[in-house]
Design a protein around this motif. Structure first.
Motif, PDB file in Angstrom:
ATOM      1  N   ARG A 116     -12.141   3.975  39.941  1.00 44.73           N
ATOM      2  CA  ARG A 116     -12.072   5.414  40.165  1.00 44.73           C
ATOM      3  C   ARG A 116     -10.629   5.840  40.448  1.00 44.73           C
ATOM      4  NH1 ARG A 116     -16.316   5.829  43.354  1.00 44.73           N
ATOM      5  NH2 ARG A 116     -15.190   5.477  45.276  1.00 44.73           N
ATOM      6  N   ILE A 117      -9.929   5.070  41.274  1.00 42.78           N
ATOM      7  CA  ILE A 117      -8.540   5.399  41.601  1.00 42.78           C
ATOM      8  C   ILE A 117      -7.637   5.197  40.392  1.00 42.78           C
ATOM      9  CG2 ILE A 117      -6.545   4.705  42.997  1.00 42.78           C
ATOM     10  CD1 ILE A 117      -8.631   3.995  45.224  1.00 42.78           C
ATOM     11  N   ASN A 173      -8.300   5.357  37.356  1.00 44.53           N
ATOM     12  CA  ASN A 173      -8.609   6.260  36.251  1.00 44.53           C
ATOM     13  C   ASN A 173      -8.320   7.725  36.560  1.00 44.53           C
ATOM     14  OD1 ASN A 173      -9.381   4.356  34.372  1.00 44.53           O
ATOM     15  ND2 ASN A 173     -11.504   4.357  35.016  1.00 44.53           N
ATOM     16  N   THR A 174      -7.749   8.015  37.727  1.00 38.21           N
ATOM     17  CA  THR A 174      -7.393   9.405  38.009  1.00 38.21           C
ATOM     18  C   THR A 174      -6.272   9.834  37.069  1.00 38.21           C
ATOM     19  OG1 THR A 174      -5.847   8.752  39.735  1.00 38.21           O
ATOM     20  CG2 THR A 174      -8.071   9.343  40.441  1.00 38.21           C
ATOM     21  N   GLU A 175      -6.205  11.102  36.815  1.00 39.88           N
ATOM     22  CA  GLU A 175      -5.249  11.624  35.841  1.00 39.88           C
ATOM     23  C   GLU A 175      -3.802  11.273  36.159  1.00 39.88           C
ATOM     24  OE1 GLU A 175      -4.663  15.885  33.739  1.00 39.88           O
ATOM     25  OE2 GLU A 175      -6.668  15.063  34.014  1.00 39.88           O
ATOM     26  N   ASP A 176      -3.443  11.321  37.453  1.00 35.90           N
ATOM     27  CA  ASP A 176      -2.062  11.020  37.813  1.00 35.90           C
ATOM     28  C   ASP A 176      -1.939   9.624  38.436  1.00 35.90           C
ATOM     29  OD1 ASP A 176      -3.383  11.651  40.107  1.00 35.90           O
ATOM     30  OD2 ASP A 176      -2.027  13.240  40.724  1.00 35.90           O
ATOM     31  N   SER A 177      -2.780   8.731  37.995  1.00 33.46           N
ATOM     32  CA  SER A 177      -2.797   7.357  38.493  1.00 33.46           C
ATOM     33  C   SER A 177      -1.417   6.720  38.441  1.00 33.46           C
ATOM     34  CB  SER A 177      -3.778   6.550  37.644  1.00 33.46           C
ATOM     35  OG  SER A 177      -3.587   5.182  37.818  1.00 33.46           O
ATOM     36  N   ASN A 235     -16.166  14.284  48.011  1.00 31.49           N
ATOM     37  CA  ASN A 235     -15.532  14.175  46.691  1.00 31.49           C
ATOM     38  C   ASN A 235     -15.844  12.865  45.990  1.00 31.49           C
ATOM     39  OD1 ASN A 235     -14.336  16.695  46.957  1.00 31.49           O
ATOM     40  ND2 ASN A 235     -12.399  15.870  47.681  1.00 31.49           N
TER      41      ASN A 235
END
Length: 79
Positions: free
Chosen positions: A27-28, A30-34, A58
């Motif tokens: 999940r972390i 794959n975040t957009e601003d990883s 969240n």
């Protein structure tokens, strides 16, 4: 069935090495601003209970409304 794609493999592996679950690490990673913002968040102990509750909401932690601040921190770290 193919393995889910991880956007930031290096970050995923680093999180797994630190003991994060596969789901949380993915999940972390794959975040957009990883990989771009790391290290700027204050530790959970410095968050208010309301902030911890919102973060738990969240990420989909069940039972959060009945948790203490300490329980929320534990759930966020181990989810």
């Amino acid at each position: 069935m193919s393995k889910p794609r991880i956007k930031n493999e290096d970050q995923y592996e680093a999180l797994r090495d630190k003991g994060y679950s596969k789901e949380k690490a993915a999940r972390i990673a794959n975040t957009e601003d990883s990989g771009k913002k790391g290290g700027k968040a204050k530790p959970y102990e410095d968050w208010t209970k309301d902030e911890l509750y919102e973060q738990a909401k969240n990420v989909g932690i069940d039972g959060r409304s009945k948790m203490s601040k300490k329980q929320l921190i534990n759930a966020l770290r181990n989810n």
